[in-house]
Design a protein around this motif. Structure first.
Motif, PDB file in Angstrom:
ATOM      1  N   GLY A 149     -14.249  49.155 -10.069  1.00 34.95           N
ATOM      2  CA  GLY A 149     -13.119  48.113  -9.828  1.00 34.95           C
ATOM      3  C   GLY A 149     -11.960  48.330  -9.408  1.00 34.95           C
ATOM      4  N   ILE A 150     -11.133  49.423  -9.732  1.00 33.67           N
ATOM      5  CA  ILE A 150      -9.239  49.435  -9.332  1.00 33.67           C
ATOM      6  C   ILE A 150      -9.331  49.683  -7.929  1.00 33.67           C
ATOM      7  CG2 ILE A 150      -7.843  50.815 -10.341  1.00 33.67           C
ATOM      8  CD1 ILE A 150      -9.387  51.283 -13.138  1.00 33.67           C
ATOM      9  N   LEU A 151     -10.808  50.785  -7.532  1.00 38.28           N
ATOM     10  CA  LEU A 151      -9.938  50.507  -6.222  1.00 38.28           C
ATOM     11  C   LEU A 151     -10.390  50.473  -5.239  1.00 38.28           C
ATOM     12  CD1 LEU A 151     -11.931  54.832  -6.339  1.00 38.28           C
ATOM     13  CD2 LEU A 151      -9.242  53.975  -6.265  1.00 38.28           C
ATOM     14  N   THR A 152     -11.560  49.022  -5.402  1.00 35.50           N
ATOM     15  CA  THR A 152     -11.643  48.381  -4.407  1.00 35.50           C
ATOM     16  C   THR A 152     -10.179  46.717  -4.804  1.00 35.50           C
ATOM     17  OG1 THR A 152     -14.252  48.241  -4.695  1.00 35.50           O
ATOM     18  CG2 THR A 152     -13.618  45.906  -4.002  1.00 35.50           C
ATOM     19  N   ARG A 153     -10.160  46.741  -5.306  1.00 31.85           N
ATOM     20  CA  ARG A 153      -8.844  45.481  -5.752  1.00 31.85           C
ATOM     21  C   ARG A 153      -7.718  46.476  -5.025  1.00 31.85           C
ATOM     22  NH1 ARG A 153     -12.934  43.586  -7.718  1.00 31.85           N
ATOM     23  NH2 ARG A 153     -12.439  41.626  -8.817  1.00 31.85           N
ATOM     24  N   ILE A 154      -6.980  47.271  -5.316  1.00 32.67           N
ATOM     25  CA  ILE A 154      -5.983  48.360  -4.852  1.00 32.67           C
ATOM     26  C   ILE A 154      -6.227  48.709  -3.323  1.00 32.67           C
ATOM     27  CG2 ILE A 154      -4.755  50.044  -4.561  1.00 32.67           C
ATOM     28  CD1 ILE A 154      -5.498  50.973  -7.304  1.00 32.67           C
ATOM     29  N   ASN A 155      -7.235  48.859  -2.790  1.00 30.53           N
ATOM     30  CA  ASN A 155      -7.358  48.456  -0.983  1.00 30.53           C
ATOM     31  C   ASN A 155      -7.288  46.908  -0.820  1.00 30.53           C
ATOM     32  OD1 ASN A 155      -7.700  51.502  -1.123  1.00 30.53           O
ATOM     33  ND2 ASN A 155     -10.008  51.139  -1.221  1.00 30.53           N
ATOM     34  N   GLY A 156      -7.913  46.155  -1.697  1.00 29.71           N
ATOM     35  CA  GLY A 156      -8.079  44.713  -0.561  1.00 29.71           C
ATOM     36  C   GLY A 156      -6.520  44.195  -1.024  1.00 29.71           C
ATOM     37  N   ARG A 157      -6.073  44.486  -1.802  1.00 31.47           N
ATOM     38  CA  ARG A 157      -5.181  43.968  -2.239  1.00 31.47           C
ATOM     39  C   ARG A 157      -3.120  45.019  -1.086  1.00 31.47           C
ATOM     40  NH1 ARG A 157      -4.262  39.184  -4.268  1.00 31.47           N
ATOM     41  NH2 ARG A 157      -5.916  39.611  -6.667  1.00 31.47           N
ATOM     42  N   ALA A 158      -4.178  46.202  -0.696  1.00 29.24           N
ATOM     43  CA  ALA A 158      -3.528  46.626  -0.254  1.00 29.24           C
ATOM     44  C   ALA A 158      -3.568  45.884   1.338  1.00 29.24           C
ATOM     45  CB  ALA A 158      -3.785  48.174  -0.197  1.00 29.24           C
ATOM     46  N   VAL A 159      -4.538  45.624   2.110  1.00 33.72           N
ATOM     47  CA  VAL A 159      -5.447  45.031   2.866  1.00 33.72           C
ATOM     48  C   VAL A 159      -4.133  43.692   3.361  1.00 33.72           C
ATOM     49  CG1 VAL A 159      -6.551  44.405   4.658  1.00 33.72           C
ATOM     50  CG2 VAL A 159      -6.567  46.272   3.769  1.00 33.72           C
ATOM     51  N   ALA A 160      -4.004  43.280   2.019  1.00 30.86           N
ATOM     52  CA  ALA A 160      -3.818  41.628   2.080  1.00 30.86           C
ATOM     53  C   ALA A 160      -1.987  41.761   2.321  1.00 30.86           C
ATOM     54  CB  ALA A 160      -3.881  41.019   0.606  1.00 30.86           C
ATOM     55  N   PHE A 161      -1.399  43.157   1.433  1.00 31.61           N
ATOM     56  CA  PHE A 161       0.106  42.697   1.971  1.00 31.61           C
ATOM     57  C   PHE A 161       0.735  43.126   3.051  1.00 31.61           C
ATOM     58  CE2 PHE A 161       3.906  45.971   1.354  1.00 31.61           C
ATOM     59  CZ  PHE A 161       4.852  44.938   1.417  1.00 31.61           C
ATOM     60  N   LYS A 162      -0.541  43.929   3.413  1.00 33.65           N
ATOM     61  CA  LYS A 162      -0.054  44.832   4.757  1.00 33.65           C
ATOM     62  C   LYS A 162      -0.460  43.792   5.903  1.00 33.65           C
ATOM     63  CE  LYS A 162      -1.535  48.018   9.049  1.00 33.65           C
ATOM     64  NZ  LYS A 162      -1.479  49.263   9.442  1.00 33.65           N
ATOM     65  N   ASP A 163      -0.851  42.358   5.779  1.00 33.25           N
ATOM     66  CA  ASP A 163      -1.321  41.453   7.154  1.00 33.25           C
ATOM     67  C   ASP A 163      -0.410  40.452   6.566  1.00 33.25           C
ATOM     68  OD1 ASP A 163      -3.499  42.255   7.413  1.00 33.25           O
ATOM     69  OD2 ASP A 163      -4.859  41.256   5.984  1.00 33.25           O
ATOM     70  N   TYR A 164      -0.257  40.249   5.463  1.00 31.92           N
ATOM     71  CA  TYR A 164       0.932  39.668   4.586  1.00 31.92           C
ATOM     72  C   TYR A 164       2.754  40.135   5.525  1.00 31.92           C
ATOM     73  CZ  TYR A 164       5.153  38.672   1.672  1.00 31.92           C
ATOM     74  OH  TYR A 164       6.961  38.225   1.387  1.00 31.92           O
ATOM     75  N   CYS A 165       2.247  40.885   5.388  1.00 32.99           N
ATOM     76  CA  CYS A 165       3.666  41.684   6.263  1.00 32.99           C
ATOM     77  C   CYS A 165       4.391  41.015   7.184  1.00 32.99           C
ATOM     78  CB  CYS A 165       4.019  43.290   5.542  1.00 32.99           C
ATOM     79  SG  CYS A 165       4.995  43.520   4.260  1.00 32.99           S
ATOM     80  N   ASN A 166       2.744  41.708   8.095  1.00 35.74           N
ATOM     81  CA  ASN A 166       3.016  41.454   9.805  1.00 35.74           C
ATOM     82  C   ASN A 166       2.649  39.581   9.995  1.00 35.74           C
ATOM     83  OD1 ASN A 166       2.205  43.937   9.863  1.00 35.74           O
ATOM     84  ND2 ASN A 166       0.344  43.712  10.297  1.00 35.74           N
ATOM     85  N   ARG A 167       2.617  38.982   9.349  1.00 31.85           N
ATOM     86  CA  ARG A 167       3.218  37.805   9.465  1.00 31.85           C
ATOM     87  C   ARG A 167       3.607  36.745   8.917  1.00 31.85           C
ATOM     88  NH1 ARG A 167      -2.256  37.525   6.732  1.00 31.85           N
ATOM     89  NH2 ARG A 167      -0.444  36.570   4.842  1.00 31.85           N
ATOM     90  N   THR A 168       4.742  37.445   7.690  1.00 32.44           N
ATOM     91  CA  THR A 168       5.638  37.856   7.007  1.00 32.44           C
ATOM     92  C   THR A 168       7.040  37.235   8.464  1.00 32.44           C
ATOM     93  OG1 THR A 168       5.412  37.088   5.292  1.00 32.44           O
ATOM     94  CG2 THR A 168       7.629  37.585   5.703  1.00 32.44           C
ATOM     95  N   ALA A 169       6.725  38.479   9.132  1.00 32.73           N
ATOM     96  CA  ALA A 169       8.142  39.556  10.170  1.00 32.73           C
ATOM     97  C   ALA A 169       7.440  38.627  11.549  1.00 32.73           C
ATOM     98  CB  ALA A 169       7.672  40.991  10.245  1.00 32.73           C
ATOM     99  N   GLN A 170       6.626  38.624  11.809  1.00 32.96           N
ATOM    100  CA  GLN A 170       6.159  37.645  12.958  1.00 32.96           C
ATOM    101  C   GLN A 170       7.182  36.220  13.283  1.00 32.96           C
ATOM    102  OE1 GLN A 170       2.068  37.674  14.369  1.00 32.96           O
ATOM    103  NE2 GLN A 170       2.852  37.065  16.439  1.00 32.96           N
ATOM    104  N   ALA A 171       6.741  35.598  11.734  1.00 34.99           N
ATOM    105  CA  ALA A 171       7.442  34.277  11.111  1.00 34.99           C
ATOM    106  C   ALA A 171       8.669  34.652  11.319  1.00 34.99           C
ATOM    107  CB  ALA A 171       6.433  33.885  10.572  1.00 34.99           C
ATOM    108  N   ASP A 172       9.250  34.792  10.646  1.00 34.27           N
ATOM    109  CA  ASP A 172      10.536  35.248  10.708  1.00 34.27           C
ATOM    110  C   ASP A 172      11.103  35.688  12.082  1.00 34.27           C
ATOM    111  OD1 ASP A 172      10.312  34.765   7.983  1.00 34.27           O
ATOM    112  OD2 ASP A 172      10.934  37.183   7.286  1.00 34.27           O
ATOM    113  N   SER A 173      10.661  36.079  12.816  1.00 32.70           N
ATOM    114  CA  SER A 173      10.597  36.475  14.133  1.00 32.70           C
ATOM    115  C   SER A 173      10.683  35.825  15.361  1.00 32.70           C
ATOM    116  CB  SER A 173      10.455  37.881  14.899  1.00 32.70           C
ATOM    117  OG  SER A 173      10.304  37.986  16.193  1.00 32.70           O
ATOM    118  N   THR A 174      10.436  34.478  15.121  1.00 33.00           N
ATOM    119  CA  THR A 174       9.857  33.337  16.106  1.00 33.00           C
ATOM    120  C   THR A 174      11.106  32.915  15.316  1.00 33.00           C
ATOM    121  OG1 THR A 174       7.518  33.919  16.011  1.00 33.00           O
ATOM    122  CG2 THR A 174       8.918  31.459  16.732  1.00 33.00           C
ATOM    123  N   LYS A 175      11.583  32.682  14.179  1.00 26.75           N
ATOM    124  CA  LYS A 175      12.670  31.738  13.692  1.00 26.75           C
ATOM    125  C   LYS A 175      13.428  32.121  14.302  1.00 26.75           C
ATOM    126  CE  LYS A 175      10.363  30.264   9.681  1.00 26.75           C
ATOM    127  NZ  LYS A 175       9.697  30.376   8.753  1.00 26.75           N
TER     128      LYS A 175
END
Length: 740
Positions: free
Chosen positions: A398-424
């Motif tokens: 359960g710990i491994l699953t949660r950590i891997n899922g959160r890491a992927v979500a953080f990476k997606d968050y970083c890409n979306r935020t960077a793209q939105a900031d770049s557009t702004k």
């Protein structure tokens, strides 16, 4: 149009009827000029009818016959008769008139003199008719045309004053002419008309009463016109009666000889104001000073509006820039993920107290290390868990699953935020660029435009002398930049010829920036020609096995004085590289032409390229040449060396910056050179540099005696192809420019 032509031929017919002096040679001069400038058949019929009234039909038939024959021959040959040739034809037309009394030597000599005078008057009429009937009053008359019209007016006044009739037509016609000239063309024209017409009357009568009366009435009309034209006409009529009574006596009043003057005043009064205003506009009589002052006022108003709009766009730029949120730091992300894992996995674990009460530090460190690995590597496995956590924890999966899922979500968050900031940030930078462009425009409009009426007059007269009809001409100077706006007849609009005449008149070279078609007329906008021109040559060869080259070049004028030369090398080769380099070079070109500064242009293009994908890179080499002073600004982004030959010595210009699209923040390599006539600039893509070497290219540029940029580009490319056995391993492009 029909009424206008009818009025013209009525005036010509009246002039022919009045032209009886000199054995009808005054009428012949009017006829010859009407034939040359207008319709030869109608003019001939009018001349024969007028000669019949004069009792000189035989001479009229012989003269018109000669002129008709020669003009028909020119029509059949489709070759226009020149003025000197037409003058010769006029002399030949009087052969029968002179030869009739060949035996009477004194009379024969008189007729020769009359023929010469009549031919000279025909030349005067040609200039006059062309100025009045062909060009029209809306055009400014040249000096020779003004003199011709004045001579024609004197002769017609002489003929009118020679009529043996009970009424004094001269005074009526002269006063009506003066009043109309004052209303339509101004006070100076009215006085000049009075003096000119009075001269003819004085020559005809040998007396100066009528001459003095017309001149005094003209002065009276000019003074009283400041009130209104009706007051001017009324007091002129009253003053005329007083002058006639004083100078010519009461008998002149009782025989009604003053009726022509009264009729002239009445006719002037009944003409509607709208008709006179329309005529004045068609004749180009406007208050130019007021118009020019209005131009400066409008420029100031537009400048203030642009400043306000610039402030709006600048505020919008700050707003979009402040909206950039920024990406959460890795340390904060680790703490957040550890907190989420403990809440979701460990909250209901029976061994929770053992881990988080007795071994809290060890448990937090183990989870934090796992999160660190997941964020750096993308995921963690069972092998990454340390022994302390393995021995105690019963929920490792359960710990491994949660950590891997959160890491992927953080990476997606970083890409979306960077793209939105770049557009702004991109939108903010573009709005800031628009603000800067508007501010520059406002600054240029703020300067006052000065006009040169004396130069304008000389320019229009010079154009008219070269048979180019110009209705308006304005010479302006703003912030040291000289410009000319001309409105010319499309039939005379040979742009090269107009440029040469304008340049000769002003004393410095001018070139056409643009033209605007307005039906019959063409408005030509001219600016001072730059000191230099840039000749260029281009040669491009694709990579072996490819149909298209990934290199793109551009050579475009930014404004009247600046030219941009650019070479863009898209990473790779083929159609994809060509597409990306074409996108980059088109963006750079359009931003430059819009007036954006270089740093902002490259920043915006860099961000736009990053929106495509992460591996879209373009090496860009830009040269912006100021043709007014020879200064060249070099801007390099990942581009290889370029070569500059100045005064016989060649230098290498290189840069150390990365290509467009690699990093969010980029800083181009920049430098500048001041070039003179004959200096060369050579841009090469990395395919040519890798093949020949920078030193070899520099040696060639330094030693070549070729001056044609295209030949230099071709020879460099041939050397590169020979070096690689006509199988280039990369796209190759050479762009050569020479300052002239």
């Amino acid at each position: 149009m029909f009424y206008k032509k009818l009025l013209i031929y009525c005036v010509i017919a009246a002039a022919m009827v009045l032209g009886k002096p000199l054995d009808g040679l005054v009428a012949f001069g009017v006829y010859a000029s009407a034939m040359y400038c207008l319709n030869m058949w109608i003019s001939t019929l009018l001349y024969i009818a007028a000669s019949l009234l004069h009792g000189q039909l035989l001479f009229a038939l012989s003269r018109s016959g000669v002129l008709l024959v020669v003009m028909l021959l020119h029509t059949l040959l489709k070759k226009k008769a020149t003025r000197p040739l037409f003058v010769l034809y006029c002399l030949l037309a009087n052969v029968v008139y002179c030869a009739e009394i060949l035996s009477d030597v004194p009379m024969f000599l008189d007729r020769i003199v009359y023929s010469l005078v009549g031919t000279a008057f025909a030349v005067v009429c040609i200039y006059s008719f062309r100025a009045v009937f062909v060009k029209g009053f809306s055009y400014r008359l040249a000096l020779d045309e003004v003199l011709s019209v004045a001579i024609f007016a004197v002769v017609m006044s002489y003929c009118l004053s020679s009529l043996q009739i009970p009424f004094d037509l001269f005074e009526g016609v002269a006063l009506l002419t003066v009043l109309l000239a004052m209303t339509l063309k101004g006070e100076f024209t009215a006085i000049a008309s009075a003096v000119t017409l009075s001269m003819g009357n004085a020559f005809a009568t040998g007396q100066f009463e009528s001459t003095a009366i017309v001149c005094v009435l003209a002065l009276c009309a000019v003074v009283l016109n400041r009130v209104n034209r009706y007051a001017s006409a009324f007091f002129v009529a009253c003053f005329y009666l007083l002058l006639v009574y004083m100078w010519k006596g009461e008998g002149y009043l009782f025989n009604l000889s003053f009726l022509p003057v009264m009729m002239a005043v009445l006719l002037y009064v009944v003409i509607p104001d709208k008709c006179l205003k329309r005529l004045a506009e068609q004749m180009g009589n406007g208050n130019k000073d007021n118009a020019k002052n209005a131009i400066n006022r409008l420029r100031w108003g537009l400048s203030a509006k642009l400043y306000r709009l610039s402030d709006v766009f600048f505020a919008m730029k700050n707003t979009f820039s402040s909206m950039a949120e920024g990406v959460m730091t890795a340390e904060d992300a680790r703490q957040q993920i550890v907190k989420c894992v403990t809440e979701e996995v460990c909250s209901d674990c029976p061994n929770r107290s053992l881990c988080w009460r007795d071994n809290r530090r060890t448990a937090e460190k183990s989870l934090t290390d796992l999160v660190y690995i997941a964020l750096n590597r993308g995921r963690v496995s069972i092998l990454d868990i340390d022994s302390n956590l393995t021995g105690r924890c019963q929920r490792l999966n359960g710990i491994l699953t949660r950590i891997n899922g959160r890491a992927v979500a953080f990476k997606d968050y970083c890409n979306r935020t960077a793209q939105a900031d770049s557009t702004k940030m991109l939108i903010g930078e573009q709005l800031g660029g628009v603000s800067a462009v508007m501010q520059n425009m406002a600054q240029s409009l703020k300067g006052q435009v000065t006009f040169r009426p004396d130069k304008e007059r000389d320019l229009l007269e010079n154009l008219s002398f070269h048979n180019i009809r110009a209705t308006e001409g304005s010479l302006m100077e703003n912030n040291g930049e000289k410009s000319v706006i001309l409105t010319v007849d499309k039939r005379d609009a040979d742009i090269r010829n107009v440029e040469k005449i304008v340049s000769d008149s002003l004393g410095y070279p001018m070139c056409t920036e643009r033209t605007m078609d307005d039906g019959q007329y063409l408005t030509v906008y001219m600016l001072e020609k730059p000191r230099f021109e840039l000749a260029y040559g281009i040669r491009s060869v694709p990579k072996d096995g490819q149909c298209v080259s990934g290199d793109t070049h551009s050579f475009v004028g930014i404004d009247n004085n600046r030219v941009m030369m650019a070479l863009c090398d898209g990473m790779g080769s083929g159609e994809r590289a060509e597409k990306m380099s074409e996108i980059a070079i088109t963006l750079v070109e359009n931003f430059y032409r819009a007036g954006f500064p270089s740093e902002l242009i490259l920043t915006c293009v860099n961000r736009l390229l990053q929106t495509f994908n992460t591996d879209t890179f373009c090496a860009v080499d830009i040269v912006v040449a100021d043709l007014s002073c020879g200064r060249c600004d070099f801007v390099k982004l990942g581009a290889p060396e370029c070569f500059v030959r100045q005064q016989g010595e060649t230098s290498i210009v290189d840069g150390s910056s990365l290509p467009l699209g690699v990093l969010d923040e980029m800083k181009p390599s920049t430098c500048n050179r001041v070039l003179g006539s004959g200096d060369l600039v050579v841009l090469c893509s990395d395919g040519v540099i890798d093949c020949l070497g920078a030193d070899a290219i520099a040696d060639y540029v330094n030693q070549t005696i070729l001056t044609n940029p295209q030949i230099v580009a071709d020879e460099l490319m041939e050397r590169a192809l020979e070096k690689c056995n006509n199988k280039p391993s990369d796209d190759m492009t050479v762009v050569v420019a020479r300052m002239v």
